[in-house]
Design a protein around this motif. Sequence first.
Motif, mmCIF file in Angstrom:
data_model
loop_
_atom_site.group_PDB
_atom_site.id
_atom_site.type_symbol
_atom_site.label_atom_id
_atom_site.label_comp_id
_atom_site.label_asym_id
_atom_site.label_seq_id
_atom_site.Cartn_x
_atom_site.Cartn_y
_atom_site.Cartn_z
ATOM 1 N N ALA A 16 -5.954 -20.844 -2.925
ATOM 2 C CA ALA A 16 -7.488 -20.090 -2.499
ATOM 3 C C ALA A 16 -7.732 -19.347 -3.800
ATOM 4 O O ALA A 16 -6.881 -18.918 -4.518
ATOM 5 C CB ALA A 16 -7.381 -19.222 -1.185
ATOM 6 N N ASP A 17 -9.093 -19.161 -3.897
ATOM 7 C CA ASP A 17 -9.492 -18.719 -5.165
ATOM 8 C C ASP A 17 -9.520 -17.048 -5.105
ATOM 9 O O ASP A 17 -9.032 -16.610 -3.959
ATOM 10 C CB ASP A 17 -10.962 -18.906 -5.349
ATOM 11 C CG ASP A 17 -11.669 -18.540 -4.149
ATOM 12 O OD1 ASP A 17 -12.209 -17.148 -4.439
ATOM 13 O OD2 ASP A 17 -12.144 -19.217 -3.436
ATOM 14 N N PRO A 18 -9.315 -16.471 -6.237
ATOM 15 C CA PRO A 18 -8.931 -15.223 -6.302
ATOM 16 C C PRO A 18 -9.905 -14.263 -5.105
ATOM 17 O O PRO A 18 -9.217 -13.159 -4.740
ATOM 18 C CB PRO A 18 -9.216 -14.683 -7.775
ATOM 19 C CG PRO A 18 -8.628 -15.757 -8.573
ATOM 20 C CD PRO A 18 -9.228 -16.842 -7.644
ATOM 21 N N ALA A 19 -11.189 -14.466 -5.165
ATOM 22 C CA ALA A 19 -12.120 -13.694 -4.335
ATOM 23 C C ALA A 19 -11.640 -13.844 -2.917
ATOM 24 O O ALA A 19 -11.804 -12.717 -2.305
ATOM 25 C CB ALA A 19 -13.541 -14.209 -4.570
ATOM 26 N N THR A 20 -11.213 -15.028 -2.388
ATOM 27 C CA THR A 20 -10.802 -14.915 -0.849
ATOM 28 C C THR A 20 -9.182 -14.346 -0.895
ATOM 29 O O THR A 20 -9.265 -13.607 0.100
ATOM 30 C CB THR A 20 -10.494 -16.518 -0.890
ATOM 31 O OG1 THR A 20 -11.707 -17.256 -0.970
ATOM 32 C CG2 THR A 20 -10.017 -16.799 0.824
ATOM 33 N N TYR A 24 -4.869 3.589 -0.854
ATOM 34 C CA TYR A 24 -4.927 2.087 -1.643
ATOM 35 C C TYR A 24 -5.752 2.709 -2.872
ATOM 36 O O TYR A 24 -6.857 3.529 -2.845
ATOM 37 C CB TYR A 24 -5.799 1.386 -0.845
ATOM 38 C CG TYR A 24 -4.906 0.665 0.353
ATOM 39 C CD1 TYR A 24 -4.285 -0.662 -0.187
ATOM 40 C CD2 TYR A 24 -4.534 1.195 1.415
ATOM 41 C CE1 TYR A 24 -3.485 -1.349 0.838
ATOM 42 C CE2 TYR A 24 -3.640 0.524 2.351
ATOM 43 C CZ TYR A 24 -3.180 -0.661 2.232
ATOM 44 O OH TYR A 24 -2.426 -1.259 2.942
ATOM 45 N N ALA A 25 -5.784 1.979 -4.029
ATOM 46 C CA ALA A 25 -6.543 2.224 -5.140
ATOM 47 C C ALA A 25 -6.956 0.506 -5.530
ATOM 48 O O ALA A 25 -6.032 -0.372 -5.472
ATOM 49 C CB ALA A 25 -5.872 2.799 -6.287
ATOM 50 N N TRP A 26 -8.037 0.477 -5.899
ATOM 51 C CA TRP A 26 -8.643 -0.777 -6.158
ATOM 52 C C TRP A 26 -9.174 -1.039 -7.816
ATOM 53 O O TRP A 26 -9.936 -0.022 -7.956
ATOM 54 C CB TRP A 26 -9.788 -1.415 -5.365
ATOM 55 C CG TRP A 26 -9.648 -1.037 -3.873
ATOM 56 C CD1 TRP A 26 -9.489 -0.112 -3.057
ATOM 57 C CD2 TRP A 26 -8.757 -2.267 -3.029
ATOM 58 N NE1 TRP A 26 -9.101 -0.125 -2.058
ATOM 59 C CE2 TRP A 26 -8.626 -1.533 -1.819
ATOM 60 C CE3 TRP A 26 -8.529 -3.471 -3.273
ATOM 61 C CZ2 TRP A 26 -8.241 -2.208 -0.788
ATOM 62 C CZ3 TRP A 26 -8.050 -4.085 -2.036
ATOM 63 C CH2 TRP A 26 -7.672 -3.589 -1.001
ATOM 64 N N ASP A 27 -8.666 -1.866 -8.459
ATOM 65 C CA ASP A 27 -9.086 -2.058 -9.884
ATOM 66 C C ASP A 27 -9.712 -3.284 -10.026
ATOM 67 O O ASP A 27 -9.069 -4.327 -10.407
ATOM 68 C CB ASP A 27 -7.717 -2.142 -10.936
ATOM 69 C CG ASP A 27 -7.955 -1.919 -12.153
ATOM 70 O OD1 ASP A 27 -9.089 -1.842 -12.667
ATOM 71 O OD2 ASP A 27 -7.076 -1.950 -13.098
ATOM 72 N N GLY A 28 -10.891 -3.223 -9.830
ATOM 73 C CA GLY A 28 -11.840 -4.491 -10.067
ATOM 74 C C GLY A 28 -11.399 -5.570 -8.909
ATOM 75 O O GLY A 28 -11.208 -5.060 -7.835
ATOM 76 N N GLU A 29 -11.669 -6.861 -9.373
ATOM 77 C CA GLU A 29 -11.373 -7.844 -7.938
ATOM 78 C C GLU A 29 -9.808 -8.480 -8.112
ATOM 79 O O GLU A 29 -9.789 -9.509 -7.529
ATOM 80 C CB GLU A 29 -12.401 -8.794 -8.444
ATOM 81 C CG GLU A 29 -14.027 -8.225 -8.201
ATOM 82 C CD GLU A 29 -14.002 -7.771 -6.760
ATOM 83 O OE1 GLU A 29 -13.810 -8.483 -5.831
ATOM 84 O OE2 GLU A 29 -14.503 -6.974 -6.700
ATOM 85 N N ASN A 30 -9.274 -7.909 -9.383
ATOM 86 C CA ASN A 30 -7.868 -8.827 -9.644
ATOM 87 C C ASN A 30 -6.696 -8.161 -9.196
ATOM 88 O O ASN A 30 -5.497 -8.424 -9.549
ATOM 89 C CB ASN A 30 -7.751 -9.636 -10.556
ATOM 90 C CG ASN A 30 -8.896 -10.505 -10.803
ATOM 91 O OD1 ASN A 30 -9.111 -11.394 -9.959
ATOM 92 N ND2 ASN A 30 -9.432 -10.480 -11.971
ATOM 93 N N HIS A 31 -6.816 -6.610 -8.778
ATOM 94 C CA HIS A 31 -5.750 -5.601 -8.746
ATOM 95 C C HIS A 31 -5.892 -4.468 -7.605
ATOM 96 O O HIS A 31 -6.926 -4.029 -7.699
ATOM 97 C CB HIS A 31 -5.191 -5.020 -10.176
ATOM 98 C CG HIS A 31 -3.855 -4.072 -10.042
ATOM 99 N ND1 HIS A 31 -2.757 -4.629 -10.162
ATOM 100 C CD2 HIS A 31 -3.883 -2.869 -9.933
ATOM 101 C CE1 HIS A 31 -1.982 -3.727 -9.990
ATOM 102 N NE2 HIS A 31 -2.378 -2.613 -10.013
ATOM 103 N N TYR A 63 -0.544 -5.535 -5.821
ATOM 104 C CA TYR A 63 -1.019 -7.065 -5.960
ATOM 105 C C TYR A 63 -1.741 -7.312 -7.119
ATOM 106 O O TYR A 63 -2.767 -6.461 -7.216
ATOM 107 C CB TYR A 63 -1.683 -7.710 -4.756
ATOM 108 C CG TYR A 63 -0.994 -7.775 -3.423
ATOM 109 C CD1 TYR A 63 -0.143 -8.857 -3.119
ATOM 110 C CD2 TYR A 63 -1.003 -6.685 -2.523
ATOM 111 C CE1 TYR A 63 0.473 -8.879 -1.756
ATOM 112 C CE2 TYR A 63 -0.484 -7.050 -1.227
ATOM 113 C CZ TYR A 63 0.467 -8.061 -1.053
ATOM 114 O OH TYR A 63 1.023 -7.953 0.346
ATOM 115 N N THR A 64 -1.322 -8.287 -7.768
ATOM 116 C CA THR A 64 -2.008 -8.624 -9.260
ATOM 117 C C THR A 64 -2.365 -10.106 -8.998
ATOM 118 O O THR A 64 -1.586 -10.818 -8.942
ATOM 119 C CB THR A 64 -1.400 -8.432 -10.502
ATOM 120 O OG1 THR A 64 -1.090 -6.895 -10.601
ATOM 121 C CG2 THR A 64 -2.357 -8.570 -11.479
ATOM 122 N N LEU A 65 -3.830 -10.225 -9.213
ATOM 123 C CA LEU A 65 -4.276 -11.721 -8.893
ATOM 124 C C LEU A 65 -4.793 -12.388 -10.411
ATOM 125 O O LEU A 65 -5.380 -11.749 -11.081
ATOM 126 C CB LEU A 65 -5.301 -11.769 -7.893
ATOM 127 C CG LEU A 65 -5.387 -10.963 -6.492
ATOM 128 C CD1 LEU A 65 -6.638 -11.269 -5.777
ATOM 129 C CD2 LEU A 65 -4.063 -11.407 -5.854
#
Length: 144
Positions: free
Chosen positions: A13-17, A69-76, A94-96
């Motif tokens: 699945a793509d990273p956004a999903t 929770y902490a969110w760093d952009g769309e990939n972490h 999680y790192t995508l």
Amino acid sequence: MAVSGSKEFDIKADPATVMAAIVAVDRLGEWSSAHKSVTIESTYPDGRPHRVRMVVSVVGISDEQVVDYAWDGENHMSWTLVESGQQNKQDGSYTLTPIDGGTRVKFELTIDPKIPLPGFIVKKAQKTAIDTASKGLTKFSESF
């Protein structure tokens, strides 16, 4: 005794999903049998979870935890334990990374129980969490 572990795995699945599946913290119980209940106590302005209270049970040990929770952009994304009856510390992430045909996920987890437990129990709990993260998140993301 704190233990740390990590695992990399691929999801079709793509990273956004995959990130959307991770953001759906309120649905953790659908793919993680350890999560008995999850309550989002606060969110960031973009709607992503910030503080979450959960009841978990791993290798026969139940715990009520509060994590930020902490969110760093769309990939972490990462989380840090705020309160727990059973742990001094828990940090995870999680790192995508996009790959051909999907997403490579790196899952990292550190746990430090409050009470002295035999090392094999701590390691088994950690392995269970890592296996759930890889297998459960993969299945959930690919059907998300």
